[in-house]
Write a protein that holds these residues in place. Structure first.
Motif, mmCIF file in Angstrom:
data_model
loop_
_atom_site.group_PDB
_atom_site.id
_atom_site.type_symbol
_atom_site.label_atom_id
_atom_site.label_comp_id
_atom_site.label_asym_id
_atom_site.label_seq_id
_atom_site.Cartn_x
_atom_site.Cartn_y
_atom_site.Cartn_z
ATOM 1 N N SER A 98 0.802 -1.226 0.000
ATOM 2 C CA SER A 98 0.000 0.000 0.000
ATOM 3 C C SER A 98 0.838 1.281 0.000
ATOM 4 O O SER A 98 0.299 2.362 -0.190
ATOM 5 C CB SER A 98 -0.996 -0.001 1.155
ATOM 6 O OG SER A 98 -0.318 -0.144 2.361
ATOM 7 N N ASP A 152 1.825 0.202 7.145
ATOM 8 C CA ASP A 152 3.196 -0.294 7.268
ATOM 9 C C ASP A 152 3.985 -0.045 5.979
ATOM 10 O O ASP A 152 3.408 0.347 4.955
ATOM 11 C CB ASP A 152 3.199 -1.795 7.651
ATOM 12 C CG ASP A 152 2.690 -2.695 6.536
ATOM 13 O OD1 ASP A 152 2.225 -2.168 5.505
ATOM 14 O OD2 ASP A 152 2.746 -3.916 6.681
ATOM 15 N N ASP A 211 6.128 -1.933 3.371
ATOM 16 C CA ASP A 211 6.566 -3.235 2.861
ATOM 17 C C ASP A 211 7.711 -2.996 1.893
ATOM 18 O O ASP A 211 7.578 -2.203 0.957
ATOM 19 C CB ASP A 211 5.408 -3.924 2.125
ATOM 20 C CG ASP A 211 4.204 -4.110 3.028
ATOM 21 O OD1 ASP A 211 4.294 -4.891 3.981
ATOM 22 O OD2 ASP A 211 3.171 -3.441 2.787
HETATM 23 MG MG MG Z 1 1.401 -3.071 3.842
#
Ligand code: MG
Ligand code: GTP
Length: 573
Positions: A233, A244, A246
């Motif tokens: 995202s 978060d 990634d």
């Molecule tokens: Mg994520």
């Protein structure tokens, strides 16, 4: 009046859309078509037209990521005393080179992100930086682009009053969001506002790429030609402030997977020390990098090596940015998924608005959770929205098979034997004329999944069709690039049933006059963001689970009427 309002919403959408695309990837918005938007707005209230989309200059996903990466490589992160004078700091920094961009934010202290116009600026700052000398601590000889502005030497950079404008990097609390949504005049406007409030800002995206770049500097001590790329995202257009980070350690440039040389007389010996499988190689690479991040990574704390997961990863907190980070390796399929979601999000603005709203609703209602477990994940929810939009009549977005058919020779991508090819040039995708409003789509989403036969059917976004389930998992969503895998394998029957019930309840609730009428209390989308479980909190809590859904909803309506319904008061993350 209605047409005027629609036109202004419409204009707002275009400006915001252009703004999002511009800040995310820095392309130029062609303004000459704006004049024609008013008549089109009457046709489709909440969206900009296909014509306008076609006039937006867009770059392919990878090119845009490359630009952000390059921008991050010219940047430094500086921890500043709270009394730093912004003006003097900038003047001081500009001695090292021209500054393209600078902003301040707070995360365990005040930080500045400074982007120079050339890499020389970073080198010049390095040359002038001193190595800290603490009597009780040994310095680790590792140079990073995370610097500290020293208080004792920064007298001339200090100001008596706090003079730094700090930008928030976190999402607003849910009750504040509900309050702001309730002030809007239509549900369509509410969905667009929610997206606008929660989406990643330009600065937050810059910071994400910078953290990847800092991580890359650490990993480069082992693998000098590696790249650390953000995915998920942070880049797929569905990221919410606070999500978060990634990351994917890309070693393909070194290992030659993507550029095999033919006719060479030499091959590199022991390249992967002949590990038994690729998984074992990934695990040992991540183990070493995880150790390195733990020992030498400035600001990286709480390192956990989760190497036995289906997708091995190193998890840690990057304190200076406040990001929760997941570092993976050998994860090219996830990168493709991110590109696909990005593409869907760019095709029509209603896609992002619906995904943001459904994700927010799911978080508030406890359908998703920050804790890993049998809950639906945001990724799963996004796939559900994509599938639903493919099933509209006419479809709002095309199937993956259609996107594959539009691909050119450069789009060819085979990963681990799976064909991950699809078109990268967005302008080649022609959409069908679907005029559904966002309000209608949201209601239909709840109706669709409130009545979907999950017990028998599997969801397939490649074909845009439901199919018989190949296995007994409660929820089956075929992985678009690895057809043998189910992306929602973790979801158990209880959590699926909870999602279905909440869809039914929300569909019912959304149609109630109290929720539809504009009032001071939460209405429309805002009413759906009041936790259904919050009704009857306290005395009735033991009985609540046994109550029929409609009784619970009636309770909620009652509390909305009397203005007593409370949002959960937590953050929207
Ligand atoms: Mg994520
Ligand atoms: P956030 O909840 O906002 O972090 O959404 P996200 O899309 O970043 O999800 P997450 O951090 O859980 O996962 C990151 C990315 O990994 C996703 O966007 C997908 O590309 C990929 N991914 C996550 N879960 C799965 C899965 O179950 N199967 C596959 N194939 N890919 C997954």
């Amino acid at each position: 009046m209605l047409t005027m309002m629609a036109a202004s919403i419409h204009h707002l959408c275009i400006m915001r859309r252009a703004g999002f695309l511009k800040h995310f990837f820095g392309f130029k918005y062609c303004s000459s078509k704006r004049a024609s938007t008013k008549s089109a707005a009457a046709k489709r209230e909440s969206s900009i037209t296909k014509d306008q989309y076609e006039n937006i200059e867009r770059k392919p996903f990878y090119k845009l990521l490359e630009e952000r990466k390059e921008q991050a490589e010219r940047s430094v992160l500086v921890s500043c005393p709270s009394n730093t004078s912004e003006k003097r700091f900038l003047k001081h920094m500009s001695r090292h080179g021209d500054i393209n961009n600078c902003f301040f934010y707070e995360s365990f202290g005040t930080y500045a992100v400074v982007e120079f116009s050339k890499r020389d600026g970073v080198l010049s700052v390095f040359e002038s930086a001193s190595i800290p000398n603490f009597p009780h601590e040994a310095a680790v000889p590792f140079k990073s682009r995370l610097l500290s502005l020293k208080t004792n030497n920064s007298g001339d950079l200090a100001s008596s009053q706090p003079s730094v404008k700090v930008l928030s990097q976190t999402a607003i609390p849910i009750d504040e969001l509900v309050r702001r949504l309730s002030k809007k005049d239509s549900i369509d406007q509410q969905l667009l506002l929610l997206t606008n409030i929660l989406q990643l800002t330009d600065e937050n995206i810059r910071l994400r790429f910078l953290v990847c770049s800092l991580l890359r500097d650490i990993a480069a001590s082992y693998f000098p030609e590696c790249v650390v790329r953000p995915f998920g995202s942070s880049v797929n257009g569905f990221g919410k402030l606070g999500c978060d980070l990634d990351m994917f350690l890309d070693l393909d440039g070194i290992s030659g997977i993507s550029q095999e040389k033919t006719g060479s007389s030499y091959s590199l010996e022991y390249q992967l020390k002949r590990t038994s499988t690729e998984r074992v190689a990934t695990q040992s690479i991540l183990s070493v990098i995880g150790e390195c991040v733990d020992q030498f990574g400035p600001g990286c704390v709480g390192i956990q090596k989760i190497l036995n997961a289906r997708c091995p990863l190193v998890r840690f907190s990057h304190q200076p940015s406040g990001f929760q980070c997941d570092l993976t390796a050998n994860n090219r399929v996830a990168m493709k998924s991110s590109e696909l979601l990005y593409l869907y999000g760019q095709l029509d603005e209603r896609v992002r608005a619906l995904v943001f709203s459904v994700r927010c609703w799911a978080r508030v209602q406890g359908v998703t959770s920050n804790i890993p477990g049998a809950w639906l994940t945001n990724f799963t929810l996004t796939m559900l929205v994509v599938f639903f939009l493919q099933k509209r009549s006419p479809p709002l977005i095309p199937t993956l098979d259609h996107l594959q058919a539009l691909a050119g020779p450069k789009d060819k991508s085979i990963i681990d034997g799976n064909d991950c090819t699809f078109v990268s040039d967005l302008t080649k995708v022609k959409l069908q004329e679907n005029s559904d409003s966002l309000e209608h789509l949201l209601l239909e989403f709840f109706e669709f999944y409130g009545n979907f036969d999950f017990s028998k059917l599997s969801i397939n976004i490649r074909k845009g069709k439901e199919q018989g389930k190949p296995e007994a998992a409660p929820l089956h969503i075929q992985n678009p690039f690895q057809p043998a895998l189910n992306v929602s394998k973790n979801v158990n029957g209880t959590q699926l049933q909870r999602f279905v019930s909440l869809c039914q309840e929300s569909a019912w609730l959304a149609q109630q006059p109290e929720v539809q009428s504009r009032s001071d209390t939460p209405w429309g989308l805002a009413a759906l963001l009041v936790p259904l479980d919050a009704v009857g909190k306290g005395k009735k809590s033991k009985r609540r689970r046994a109550e029929a859904p409609s009784a619970r909803i009636k309770g909620l309506l009652e509390s909305l009427r009397t203005g007593k319904a409370s949002a959960n008061g937590g953050s929207t993350s």
